[in-house]
Design a protein around this motif. Structure first.
Motif, PDB file in Angstrom:
ATOM      1  N   ASN A 106      32.797 -13.477   0.211  1.00  0.00           N
ATOM      2  CA  ASN A 106      32.241 -12.235  -0.402  1.00  0.00           C
ATOM      3  C   ASN A 106      31.177 -11.954   0.483  1.00  0.00           C
ATOM      4  N   VAL A 107      31.518 -10.002   0.065  1.00  0.00           N
ATOM      5  CA  VAL A 107      29.892  -9.433   0.372  1.00  0.00           C
ATOM      6  C   VAL A 107      29.811  -8.953  -0.704  1.00  0.00           C
ATOM      7  N   VAL A 108      28.056  -8.512  -0.902  1.00  0.00           N
ATOM      8  CA  VAL A 108      27.452  -8.542  -2.489  1.00  0.00           C
ATOM      9  C   VAL A 108      26.754  -8.078  -1.997  1.00  0.00           C
ATOM     10  N   ASN A 109      25.933  -6.598  -2.639  1.00  0.00           N
ATOM     11  CA  ASN A 109      24.699  -5.687  -2.717  1.00  0.00           C
ATOM     12  C   ASN A 109      24.013  -6.478  -2.836  1.00  0.00           C
ATOM     13  N   LYS A 110      22.621  -6.014  -3.346  1.00  0.00           N
ATOM     14  CA  LYS A 110      21.259  -6.684  -4.232  1.00  0.00           C
ATOM     15  C   LYS A 110      21.561  -6.858  -5.431  1.00  0.00           C
TER      16      LYS A 110
END
Length: 152
Positions: A106-110
């Motif tokens: 998974n790619v997540v933001n801050k």
């Protein structure tokens, strides 16, 4: 502690959050960080939120390393590059088994909100044991404290 060479295979990404409001397609690239080592992928020009790279990167594992961090960016021509998201990959499985086939992370933001996924493969090649005493590099008992016949 693991010592050796880590190969990171960057395959592709899907469903990345589009940071380009004016143009239809992003130009994403990935920055990998392993402790103090940093590697950058090529820019997937015009591939938008579904880029494919099929690139490999080699890292030297020399001390207590447990995670690979990656940051996905969108290259912009006239402004600063945009942050797309990030992922952190535990290296424990590849250190134990030697290979982790291409896996989606998974790619997540801050704020830890989902921003797509990235597919990465991992290969670890451990270095042979380097302890000189155990491997007999000191010449054996006679040269290292054992009894030796004197010529006197």
């Amino acid at each position: 502690m693991a010592y050796g060479t880590l190969e990171v295979v960057l395959v592709n990404a899907k469903g990345l959050h589009n940071t380009d409001f004016l143009s239809a397609k992003m130009d994403p690239y990935v920055i990998f960080t392993l402790k103090t080592q940093e590697k950058k992928s090529t820019v997937a020009k015009g591939q938008g939120s579904e880029p494919a790279w099929n690139e490999s990167f080699l890292f030297t594992v020399t001390n207590d390393v447990s995670e690979l961090h990656l940051k996905i960016m969108d290259e912009d021509t006239f402004t600063a590059d945009d942050y797309v998201g990030e992922a952190t990959i535990s290296l424990e499985p590849v250190f134990n088994v030697g290979i982790v086939p291409s896996t989606a992370y998974n790619v997540v933001n801050k704020d830890q909100e989902y921003h797509g996924e990235i597919k990465i493969g991992l290969n670890f090649s451990p270095e042979p044991e380097t302890n000189s005493f155990c491997s007999g590099h000191y010449g054996g008992v006679e040269d290292y404290g054992g009894w030796k016949e004197s010529t006197f």
